[in-house]
Design a protein around this motif. Structure first.
Motif, PDB file in Angstrom:
ATOM      1  N   ALA A  72       0.832  -1.206   0.000  1.00  0.00           N
ATOM      2  CA  ALA A  72       0.000   0.000   0.000  1.00  0.00           C
ATOM      3  C   ALA A  72       0.866   1.256   0.000  1.00  0.00           C
ATOM      4  O   ALA A  72       0.565   2.233  -0.688  1.00  0.00           O
ATOM      5  N   TYR A  73       1.955   1.235   0.764  1.00  0.00           N
ATOM      6  CA  TYR A  73       2.866   2.375   0.763  1.00  0.00           C
ATOM      7  C   TYR A  73       3.507   2.569  -0.608  1.00  0.00           C
ATOM      8  O   TYR A  73       3.685   3.694  -1.085  1.00  0.00           O
ATOM      9  N   ASN A  74       3.869   1.459  -1.260  1.00  0.00           N
ATOM     10  CA  ASN A  74       4.443   1.551  -2.599  1.00  0.00           C
ATOM     11  C   ASN A  74       3.460   2.174  -3.582  1.00  0.00           C
ATOM     12  O   ASN A  74       3.813   3.046  -4.379  1.00  0.00           O
ATOM     13  N   ARG A  75       2.202   1.713  -3.541  1.00  0.00           N
ATOM     14  CA  ARG A  75       1.179   2.259  -4.436  1.00  0.00           C
ATOM     15  C   ARG A  75       0.929   3.731  -4.144  1.00  0.00           C
ATOM     16  O   ARG A  75       0.737   4.541  -5.060  1.00  0.00           O
ATOM     17  N   LEU A  76       0.925   4.084  -2.863  1.00  0.00           N
ATOM     18  CA  LEU A  76       0.716   5.484  -2.484  1.00  0.00           C
ATOM     19  C   LEU A  76       1.874   6.343  -2.989  1.00  0.00           C
ATOM     20  O   LEU A  76       1.677   7.477  -3.447  1.00  0.00           O
ATOM     21  N   GLY A  77       3.088   5.785  -2.929  1.00  0.00           N
ATOM     22  CA  GLY A  77       4.247   6.501  -3.454  1.00  0.00           C
ATOM     23  C   GLY A  77       4.134   6.744  -4.942  1.00  0.00           C
ATOM     24  O   GLY A  77       4.457   7.833  -5.436  1.00  0.00           O
ATOM     25  N   ILE A  78       3.675   5.729  -5.670  1.00  0.00           N
ATOM     26  CA  ILE A  78       3.474   5.878  -7.116  1.00  0.00           C
ATOM     27  C   ILE A  78       2.433   6.952  -7.400  1.00  0.00           C
ATOM     28  O   ILE A  78       2.590   7.777  -8.301  1.00  0.00           O
ATOM     29  N   PHE A  93       7.919   5.448  -0.263  1.00  0.00           N
ATOM     30  CA  PHE A  93       8.816   4.388  -0.736  1.00  0.00           C
ATOM     31  C   PHE A  93       9.811   3.984   0.348  1.00  0.00           C
ATOM     32  O   PHE A  93      10.146   2.805   0.489  1.00  0.00           O
ATOM     33  N   GLU A  94      10.281   4.955   1.117  1.00  0.00           N
ATOM     34  CA  GLU A  94      11.237   4.644   2.182  1.00  0.00           C
ATOM     35  C   GLU A  94      10.575   3.852   3.303  1.00  0.00           C
ATOM     36  O   GLU A  94      11.194   2.945   3.876  1.00  0.00           O
ATOM     37  N   ILE A  95       9.320   4.179   3.613  1.00  0.00           N
ATOM     38  CA  ILE A  95       8.589   3.394   4.614  1.00  0.00           C
ATOM     39  C   ILE A  95       8.386   1.966   4.119  1.00  0.00           C
ATOM     40  O   ILE A  95       8.586   0.994   4.857  1.00  0.00           O
ATOM     41  N   ALA A  96       7.989   1.842   2.854  1.00  0.00           N
ATOM     42  CA  ALA A  96       7.807   0.514   2.253  1.00  0.00           C
ATOM     43  C   ALA A  96       9.103  -0.281   2.320  1.00  0.00           C
ATOM     44  O   ALA A  96       9.105  -1.479   2.638  1.00  0.00           O
ATOM     45  N   GLN A  97      10.228   0.386   2.054  1.00  0.00           N
ATOM     46  CA  GLN A  97      11.530  -0.278   2.080  1.00  0.00           C
ATOM     47  C   GLN A  97      11.886  -0.740   3.491  1.00  0.00           C
ATOM     48  O   GLN A  97      12.462  -1.816   3.676  1.00  0.00           O
ATOM     49  N   SER A  98      11.537   0.062   4.488  1.00  0.00           N
ATOM     50  CA  SER A  98      11.846  -0.304   5.873  1.00  0.00           C
ATOM     51  C   SER A  98      10.987  -1.476   6.341  1.00  0.00           C
ATOM     52  O   SER A  98      11.419  -2.283   7.162  1.00  0.00           O
ATOM     53  N   LEU A  99       9.765  -1.571   5.824  1.00  0.00           N
ATOM     54  CA  LEU A  99       8.861  -2.654   6.216  1.00  0.00           C
ATOM     55  C   LEU A  99       9.161  -3.945   5.468  1.00  0.00           C
ATOM     56  O   LEU A  99       9.110  -5.040   6.047  1.00  0.00           O
ATOM     57  N   GLU A 100       9.460  -3.810   4.201  1.00  0.00           N
ATOM     58  CA  GLU A 100       9.665  -4.981   3.345  1.00  0.00           C
ATOM     59  C   GLU A 100      10.695  -4.621   2.270  1.00  0.00           C
ATOM     60  O   GLU A 100      10.322  -4.195   1.172  1.00  0.00           O
ATOM     61  N   PRO A 101      11.983  -4.795   2.574  1.00  0.00           N
ATOM     62  CA  PRO A 101      13.027  -4.401   1.627  1.00  0.00           C
ATOM     63  C   PRO A 101      12.825  -5.035   0.251  1.00  0.00           C
ATOM     64  O   PRO A 101      12.606  -6.237   0.137  1.00  0.00           O
ATOM     65  N   SER A 102      12.876  -4.197  -0.774  1.00  0.00           N
ATOM     66  CA  SER A 102      12.701  -4.699  -2.137  1.00  0.00           C
ATOM     67  C   SER A 102      13.436  -3.803  -3.121  1.00  0.00           C
ATOM     68  O   SER A 102      13.599  -2.598  -2.901  1.00  0.00           O
ATOM     69  N   ALA A 103      13.866  -4.410  -4.229  1.00  0.00           N
ATOM     70  CA  ALA A 103      14.532  -3.648  -5.286  1.00  0.00           C
ATOM     71  C   ALA A 103      13.582  -2.640  -5.918  1.00  0.00           C
ATOM     72  O   ALA A 103      13.998  -1.554  -6.329  1.00  0.00           O
ATOM     73  N   SER A 104      12.297  -2.989  -5.978  1.00  0.00           N
ATOM     74  CA  SER A 104      11.309  -2.097  -6.601  1.00  0.00           C
ATOM     75  C   SER A 104      11.197  -0.776  -5.854  1.00  0.00           C
ATOM     76  O   SER A 104      11.152   0.293  -6.461  1.00  0.00           O
ATOM     77  N   SER A 105      11.141  -0.838  -4.525  1.00  0.00           N
ATOM     78  CA  SER A 105      11.047   0.388  -3.727  1.00  0.00           C
ATOM     79  C   SER A 105      12.269   1.273  -3.940  1.00  0.00           C
ATOM     80  O   SER A 105      12.157   2.488  -4.126  1.00  0.00           O
ATOM     81  N   LEU A 106      13.440   0.658  -3.918  1.00  0.00           N
ATOM     82  CA  LEU A 106      14.679   1.420  -4.113  1.00  0.00           C
ATOM     83  C   LEU A 106      14.736   2.012  -5.523  1.00  0.00           C
ATOM     84  O   LEU A 106      15.163   3.154  -5.708  1.00  0.00           O
ATOM     85  N   HIS A 107      14.300   1.236  -6.506  1.00  0.00           N
ATOM     86  CA  HIS A 107      14.280   1.727  -7.888  1.00  0.00           C
ATOM     87  C   HIS A 107      13.352   2.932  -8.015  1.00  0.00           C
ATOM     88  O   HIS A 107      13.694   3.924  -8.680  1.00  0.00           O
ATOM     89  N   ASN A 108      12.194   2.852  -7.366  1.00  0.00           N
ATOM     90  CA  ASN A 108      11.244   3.971  -7.411  1.00  0.00           C
ATOM     91  C   ASN A 108      11.823   5.227  -6.772  1.00  0.00           C
ATOM     92  O   ASN A 108      11.644   6.343  -7.276  1.00  0.00           O
ATOM     93  N   VAL A 109      12.532   5.049  -5.659  1.00  0.00           N
ATOM     94  CA  VAL A 109      13.195   6.195  -5.010  1.00  0.00           C
ATOM     95  C   VAL A 109      14.227   6.794  -5.966  1.00  0.00           C
ATOM     96  O   VAL A 109      14.325   8.018  -6.119  1.00  0.00           O
ATOM     97  N   GLY A 110      14.989   5.924  -6.633  1.00  0.00           N
ATOM     98  CA  GLY A 110      15.981   6.395  -7.590  1.00  0.00           C
ATOM     99  C   GLY A 110      15.371   7.199  -8.718  1.00  0.00           C
ATOM    100  O   GLY A 110      15.916   8.231  -9.136  1.00  0.00           O
ATOM    101  N   LEU A 111      14.225   6.753  -9.217  1.00  0.00           N
ATOM    102  CA  LEU A 111      13.541   7.466 -10.304  1.00  0.00           C
ATOM    103  C   LEU A 111      13.120   8.867  -9.873  1.00  0.00           C
ATOM    104  O   LEU A 111      13.219   9.824 -10.649  1.00  0.00           O
TER     105      LEU A 111
END
Length: 216
Positions: A72-78, A93-111
């Motif tokens: 949900a945090y990832n979708r909200l970030g998008i 995206f950072e909250i999502a990463q702290s809860l469930e580390p994933s390459a997708s969250s980090l990639h989104n932050v990078g974008l």
């Protein structure tokens, strides 16, 4: 005798109560799960239809029920990124990463860092994403774009060459050819463009070759 009857009745009543509580709990869990599924559907559809306020309300409602829902945090970030609310998007995206580390969250932050021209942070985010999952050409292409902005031609070329290894399609080959042109590797660029051209099927021709008819 009466005492035994009372004990039996109390035991049966306790068992009935236990079953009833279990049934009620199960029913509530089912209803909650159905409600969350409905909210997810609303959020997804609303995002596709660009009804961002409706999507935001659905996602925030999900997070009120399940505050550790990384998806949900990832979708909200998008959603926030689409509205150029970059600060809020990065936080999600950072909250999502702290809860469930994933390459997708980090990639989104990078974008988002790339979009806001914070190229050093974008590079770091992409590097962390690649450390977790380096099997997607798009991640290497994004990293290459950042390195181009930072003036690191070698890292840019290395990333694009890896992208071509993973996904040697005309679009990826052309991106690498353009990079070769910019770094003075003209012949390599020409070779890649010829390779890409051979992969493009002229309109009206079938991709599948018909077998030759054997004359008996």
């Amino acid at each position: 005798m009466l005492g035994l009857v009372v004990i039996a009745i109390l035991g049966a009543w306790a068992l009935y109560q236990k079953q009833t509580v279990g049934e009620v709990t199960s029913d509530l869990s089912t209803k909650l799960s159905d409600k969350l599924d409905q909210l997810w559907s609303i959020a997804q559809t609303s995002l596709q239809d660009r009804k961002y306020l409706r999507a935001e309300k659905a996602l925030l409602t999900i997070l009120r029920v399940d505050e550790r829902n990384a998806s949900a945090y990832n979708r909200l970030g998008i959603l926030y990124a689409k509205q150029q609310q970059f600060k809020e998007a990065i936080e999600c995206f950072e909250i999502a990463q702290s809860l469930e580390p994933s390459a997708s969250s980090l990639h989104n932050v990078g974008l988002i860092y790339f979009e806001t021209q914070n190229f050093d942070k974008a590079a770091l985010a992409f590097e962390q994403a690649l450390a977790m999952d380096s099997d997607h050409a798009a991640r290497h292409i994004a990293y290459a774009k950042v390195q181009e902005k930072l003036g690191n031609d070698k890292k840019m070329i290395d990333a694009l060459e890896r992208a071509v290894e993973l996904d040697p399609i005309p679009q990826t080959l052309t991106i690498l050819a353009d990079a070769y042109d910019r770094t003075g590797e003209v012949q390599l660029a020409l070779d890649l463009r010829e390779r890409a051209a051979k992969m493009i099927i002229p309109q009206g021709q079938s991709k599948v070759k018909q077998p030759r008819r054997v004359v008996m």
